[in-house]
Design a protein around this motif. Structure first.
Motif, PDB file in Angstrom:
ATOM      1  N   UNK A 138       0.858  -1.192   0.000  1.00 16.03           N
ATOM      2  CA  UNK A 138       0.000   0.000   0.000  1.00 16.03           C
ATOM      3  C   UNK A 138       0.898   1.247   0.000  1.00 16.03           C
ATOM      4  N   UNK A 139       0.416   2.334  -0.575  1.00 12.75           N
ATOM      5  CA  UNK A 139       1.253   3.531  -0.711  1.00 12.75           C
ATOM      6  C   UNK A 139       1.797   3.982   0.644  1.00 12.75           C
ATOM      7  N   UNK A 140       3.097   4.156   0.732  1.00 11.33           N
ATOM      8  CA  UNK A 140       3.743   4.652   1.950  1.00 11.33           C
ATOM      9  C   UNK A 140       3.793   3.648   3.083  1.00 11.33           C
ATOM     10  N   UNK A 141       3.415   2.391   2.810  1.00 12.90           N
ATOM     11  CA  UNK A 141       3.368   1.372   3.874  1.00 12.90           C
ATOM     12  C   UNK A 141       4.313   0.226   3.550  1.00 12.90           C
ATOM     13  N   UNK A 142       4.520  -0.606   4.554  1.00 10.66           N
ATOM     14  CA  UNK A 142       5.344  -1.793   4.386  1.00 10.66           C
ATOM     15  C   UNK A 142       4.614  -2.800   3.484  1.00 10.66           C
ATOM     16  N   UNK A 143       5.358  -3.513   2.668  1.00  8.40           N
ATOM     17  CA  UNK A 143       4.753  -4.517   1.787  1.00  8.40           C
ATOM     18  C   UNK A 143       4.386  -5.776   2.581  1.00  8.40           C
ATOM     19  N   UNK A 144       3.349  -6.472   2.124  1.00 11.75           N
ATOM     20  CA  UNK A 144       2.942  -7.747   2.724  1.00 11.75           C
ATOM     21  C   UNK A 144       3.047  -8.839   1.673  1.00 11.75           C
ATOM     22  N   UNK A 145       3.707  -9.942   2.031  1.00 14.05           N
ATOM     23  CA  UNK A 145       3.788 -11.070   1.106  1.00 14.05           C
ATOM     24  C   UNK A 145       2.439 -11.793   1.097  1.00 14.05           C
ATOM     25  N   UNK A 146       1.852 -11.977  -0.084  1.00 13.27           N
ATOM     26  CA  UNK A 146       0.544 -12.639  -0.162  1.00 13.27           C
ATOM     27  C   UNK A 146       0.615 -14.004  -0.860  1.00 13.27           C
ATOM     28  N   UNK A 147       1.768 -14.325  -1.465  1.00 19.14           N
ATOM     29  CA  UNK A 147       1.873 -15.635  -2.126  1.00 19.14           C
ATOM     30  C   UNK A 147       3.322 -16.080  -2.269  1.00 19.14           C
ATOM     31  N   UNK A 148       3.552 -17.372  -2.052  1.00 20.06           N
ATOM     32  CA  UNK A 148       4.827 -18.016  -2.379  1.00 20.06           C
ATOM     33  C   UNK A 148       4.517 -19.234  -3.225  1.00 20.06           C
ATOM     34  N   UNK A 149       4.825 -19.151  -4.510  1.00 19.15           N
ATOM     35  CA  UNK A 149       4.524 -20.253  -5.410  1.00 19.15           C
ATOM     36  C   UNK A 149       5.819 -20.728  -6.076  1.00 19.15           C
TER      37      UNK A 149
ATOM     38  N   UNK B 276      10.966 -12.578 -30.690  1.00 21.99           N
ATOM     39  CA  UNK B 276      10.331 -11.614 -29.798  1.00 21.99           C
ATOM     40  C   UNK B 276       8.899 -11.946 -29.422  1.00 21.99           C
ATOM     41  N   UNK B 277       8.376 -13.066 -29.891  1.00 22.05           N
ATOM     42  CA  UNK B 277       7.053 -13.468 -29.410  1.00 22.05           C
ATOM     43  C   UNK B 277       7.149 -13.809 -27.925  1.00 22.05           C
ATOM     44  N   UNK B 278       6.071 -13.543 -27.202  1.00 17.88           N
ATOM     45  CA  UNK B 278       6.078 -13.778 -25.762  1.00 17.88           C
ATOM     46  C   UNK B 278       4.944 -14.727 -25.401  1.00 17.88           C
ATOM     47  N   UNK B 279       5.285 -15.779 -24.661  1.00 11.53           N
ATOM     48  CA  UNK B 279       4.279 -16.766 -24.279  1.00 11.53           C
ATOM     49  C   UNK B 279       4.271 -16.919 -22.773  1.00 11.53           C
ATOM     50  N   UNK B 280       3.156 -16.522 -22.168  1.00 10.13           N
ATOM     51  CA  UNK B 280       3.054 -16.538 -20.713  1.00 10.13           C
ATOM     52  C   UNK B 280       2.443 -17.859 -20.254  1.00 10.13           C
ATOM     53  N   UNK B 281       2.818 -18.247 -19.046  1.00 10.80           N
ATOM     54  CA  UNK B 281       2.512 -19.583 -18.527  1.00 10.80           C
ATOM     55  C   UNK B 281       1.049 -19.776 -18.150  1.00 10.80           C
ATOM     56  N   UNK B 282       0.372 -18.659 -17.863  1.00 12.52           N
ATOM     57  CA  UNK B 282      -0.884 -18.757 -17.124  1.00 12.52           C
ATOM     58  C   UNK B 282      -0.554 -18.650 -15.640  1.00 12.52           C
ATOM     59  N   UNK B 283      -1.557 -18.258 -14.865  1.00 11.80           N
ATOM     60  CA  UNK B 283      -1.376 -18.079 -13.419  1.00 11.80           C
ATOM     61  C   UNK B 283      -0.774 -19.328 -12.791  1.00 11.80           C
ATOM     62  N   UNK B 284       0.281 -19.136 -11.987  1.00  5.89           N
ATOM     63  CA  UNK B 284       0.968 -20.283 -11.391  1.00  5.89           C
ATOM     64  C   UNK B 284       0.565 -20.413  -9.924  1.00  5.89           C
ATOM     65  N   UNK B 285      -0.386 -21.295  -9.671  1.00  4.62           N
ATOM     66  CA  UNK B 285      -0.800 -21.579  -8.302  1.00  4.62           C
ATOM     67  C   UNK B 285      -0.203 -22.906  -7.861  1.00  4.62           C
ATOM     68  N   UNK B 286       0.118 -22.993  -6.574  1.00  4.38           N
ATOM     69  CA  UNK B 286       0.568 -24.246  -5.987  1.00  4.38           C
ATOM     70  C   UNK B 286      -0.577 -24.926  -5.268  1.00  4.38           C
TER      71      UNK B 286
END
Ligand code: MN
Length: 421
Positions: A311-322, A348-358
């Motif tokens: 959040x602006x001006x605040x400490x970051x919070x980790x919300x995911x470790x995948x 230069x084509x770019x191929x993204x994995x899709x959301x990586x959930x554990x």
């Protein structure tokens, strides 16, 4: 000594916690002091300037001209192909190692070595076509459970096809570039008519993306065994998503304006060569896949992934470790599937994995899943709560591999969300 040898050391002081060890050597595009954009390689806290090295005669591999290194994008250098970039990385690895005095004893270090904090990074690749896959089983199951039927969360095609869609490259931007909350149509469940306005359910998607070399002519396919010859490297990819716009628009043709307003990438392309030591086996694929999707060897990669909300001006919070190793369909299968119908790929084509959930909630790769569609708010370090991303939040994604005391990292993609314009 080989470029990936864990015993290899650089004459540059590099902290063990640095993403940019001598075993990494990722490529990017930078500028400094008002000079034109050039190709750089990250090493510790520094950027190695390849145009300057070329001028000093250290990159005479017979393949490259100066124009490959003083360039708006990496595409020109990448057109030489896999063998070329591998040779180039090997040469740079040698020049930076304690085995070689050429650069170490040079009096011109200030010409070819710049502090990372003193340069501006730019989009590394002129991105051609962009494709997004949907290859994490845990993600697909979570979404299917939420929106359809918990007992049949995966659609019948999911374990047969690496599902994907064609996205839009014009809105892929570099880390640091702020994102505006998109406006659009939505129809929440409690409304009978659609409404228009700023999206309320803005989300990130934790992904990795690979960047391709030139492929084969149209009509030909790239096999799983050939895939790595056509992939230069990878970046962290935040596929921003507007969940409320998505829910209303996606039937029957799939993602459209909920996705194409922005995606953010990290600045350094970590090569497939550097990721080689971190390959691991994927999960067992049952039912058996078609022969064109079969593969030999390990094609998943152990890359630790982390998402933080600041959040602006605040400490970051980790919300995911995948971890990228959780992918059901690997990059080789994705590329083989993408080209099996003869679709040509280009440099230069770019191929993204899709959301990586554990497998567990702390490893889910989107707020949609982490907050379970907004029913489980996440507590932030500053005392606030998040179901989705708010205006002025920054989303930070980091990625690194680590093994035998060697760390190969991607740095981060860090993007702030601004109110709808
Ligand atoms: Mn996505």
């Amino acid at each position: 000594m080989e470029a990936n040898d864990p015993r290899k050391k650089s004459w540059i002081d590099i902290e063990s916690s640095s993403d940019f060890s001598i075993q990494n050597l990722p490529f990017g595009i930078f500028s400094n002091n008002g000079n034109p954009k050039r190709v750089g390689v990250a090493i510790g806290d520094y950027v190695l300037d390849l145009a300057a090295l070329y001028d000093l005669g250290f990159l005479d591999l017979g393949k490259y001209a100066r124009s490959h290194f003083e360039s708006e994008y990496l595409n020109c250098m990448m057109k030489i192909g896999k063998q070329g970039t591998t040779e180039l990385r090997n040469r740079i690895s040698h020049l930076l190692s304690t085995d070689c005095d050429d650069l170490k004893l040079s009096t011109k270090k200030d010409v070819f070595l710049h502090k990372q904090e003193s340069v501006t990074m730019h989009l590394p690749v002129e991105i051609g076509d962009y494709t997004d896959f949907y290859s994490s089983q845990d993600h697909a199951r979570n979404v299917g459970t939420m929106f359809r039927d918990p007992d049949n969360a995966l659609l019948p095609n999911w374990k047969h096809i690496p599902v994907g869609y064609h996205g839009r490259s014009s809105s892929i931007v570099l880390s640091g570039e702020p994102i505006h909350r998109p406006k659009g149509q939505m129809k929440p469940k409690d409304q009978t008519e659609p409404s228009f306005g700023p999206c309320k359910l803005l989300d990130f998607e934790l992904e990795m993306a690979f960047v391709t070399f030139n492929g084969k002519p149209m009509g030909q396919s790239i096999s799983t065994g050939e895939a790595e010859d056509y992939i230069f490297g990878m970046v962290i990819f935040n596929d921003w998503s507007a969940r409320d716009i998505q829910t209303w628009e996606y039937v029957p043709l799939g993602p459209f304006l909920a996705k194409n307003f922005a995606s953010s990438i990290s600045p350094w392309i970590v090569t497939m060569d550097a990721l080689e030591p971190f390959k691991v086996a994927g999960s067992n694929q049952e039912p058996k896949v078609f022969p064109y999707l079969e593969f030999d060897g390990n094609k998943n990669i152990d890359i630790n992934l982390e998402v933080l909300i600041e959040p602006e001006g605040q400490e970051a919070t980790c919300v995911s470790n995948s971890n990228y190793k959780y992918m059901y369909w690997n990059y080789a299968q994705q590329l083989a599937h993408h080209t099996i119908n003869g679709c040509p790929i280009r440099v230069g084509d770019m191929m993204a994995s899709g959301t990586i959930s554990g497998p567990v909630p702390t490893s889910y790769g989107s707020m949609l899943e982490i907050s379970w569609r907004g029913t489980k708010p996440v507590s932030m370090n500053d005392g606030s709560e998040r179901k989705f991303i708010q205006d002025h939040d920054s989303v930070i994604m980091r990625a690194y591999s680590e093994k035998n005391g060697v760390r190969v990292g991607f740095g981060e993609v860090n993007s702030k969300v601004l109110p709808a314009s």
